[in-house]
Design a protein around this motif. Structure first.
Motif, PDB file in Angstrom:
ATOM      1  N   GLU A 299       9.172 -10.955  -5.167  1.00  0.00           N
ATOM      2  CA  GLU A 299       9.592  -9.450  -4.406  1.00  0.00           C
ATOM      3  C   GLU A 299      10.304  -9.890  -3.259  1.00  0.00           C
ATOM      4  O   GLU A 299      10.128 -10.817  -2.668  1.00  0.00           O
TER       5      GLU A 299
ATOM      6  N   SER B 161       8.832  -3.217  -2.898  1.00  0.00           N
ATOM      7  CA  SER B 161       7.928  -2.364  -3.810  1.00  0.00           C
ATOM      8  C   SER B 161       6.645  -2.194  -3.039  1.00  0.00           C
ATOM      9  O   SER B 161       5.873  -1.187  -3.644  1.00  0.00           O
TER      10      SER B 161
ATOM     11  N   GLU C 149       1.068  -0.410  -2.712  1.00  0.00           N
ATOM     12  CA  GLU C 149       2.271  -0.299  -3.477  1.00  0.00           C
ATOM     13  C   GLU C 149       2.657   0.971  -3.172  1.00  0.00           C
ATOM     14  O   GLU C 149       2.033   1.910  -3.034  1.00  0.00           O
TER      15      GLU C 149
ATOM     16  N   SER D  52       4.404   3.167  -4.679  1.00  0.00           N
ATOM     17  CA  SER D  52       4.342   4.226  -5.753  1.00  0.00           C
ATOM     18  C   SER D  52       2.807   5.160  -5.332  1.00  0.00           C
ATOM     19  O   SER D  52       2.858   6.212  -5.851  1.00  0.00           O
TER      20      SER D  52
END
Length: 213
Positions: free
Chosen positions: A75, A103, A118, A120
């Motif tokens: 990452e 992310s 995360e 998302s």
């Protein structure tokens, strides 16, 4: 003719300015535009922050423990800053690092990752309208998460701006007045109260609420 020349002159000045803007300066302006959209007219201290350029990061990747770097390998680390994390139950203050990658957001203790969020799954980001540096990162109600993350940041405008840009969730940032609710875990909720006083402090009051002065 004079009016036409004024317009042409202005266009040339703007063109010259835009061509002279460096990549670093452009990135600063883009971040400051996001900060303005989120905080302008809403949070104390915003106007004073305008003249303070954002840093790329407060700590370098080399400052992180090698074990942490190994755990988040692959990452791209974008931003690291020291924070104070408050426990969700007893509200004990603990020194931590907030690591933002492309992310995910990580709350790190020395060589341990205490929590991973995360982008998302991020449900929201809350801060108060006062001059404190408290930010609450709201997470989903699932078994992977212990509850919402309560942090105190020295560079609140910079940190929140970096987070909402990386997560691409600028619309989820809320500047609240008076109080806010946060998830403790297992379906439980807690309350944080914001007030004004002669000295800044964060403590658990007699009613069990986290009070931010």
């Amino acid at each position: 003719t004079s009016e036409m020349l004024r317009k042409i002159c202005m266009r040339n000045l703007v063109r010259k300015y835009c061509r002279g803007v460096t990549a670093e300066r452009k990135a600063q302006l883009q971040q400051k535009v996001v900060t303005s959209a989120v905080f302008s007219g809403k949070k104390e201290g915003y106007l004073e922050s305008l003249s303070q350029p954002f840093l790329d990061t407060r700590l370098k990747e080399n400052d992180l423990n090698p074990k942490v770097l190994q755990l988040i390998r692959g990452e791209n680390i974008k931003y690291v800053t020291p924070v104070i994390k408050y426990d969700r139950n007893g509200f004990k203050a603990r020194e931590r690092l907030l690591v933002l990658t492309q992310s995910s957001a990580y709350v790190v203790e020395m060589a341990k990752i205490k929590q991973k969020i995360e982008y998302s799954t991020l449900k929201g980001i809350s801060t108060s309208n006062l001059s404190d540096g408290i930010v609450v990162i709201h997470v989903p109600e699932d078994n992977k998460q212990k509850g919402d993350v309560i942090l105190q940041c020295e560079h609140i405008f910079e940190t929140v701006t970096k987070l909402c840009i990386l997560a691409n969730k600028q619309s989820l940032v809320k500047v609240v007045k008076g109080s806010l609710r946060f998830r403790v875990g297992s379906g439980k909720e807690g309350t944080m109260v914001f007030t004004v006083g002669p000295q800044p402090q964060v403590f658990k009051d007699k009613t069990g609420q986290l009070t931010v002065v």
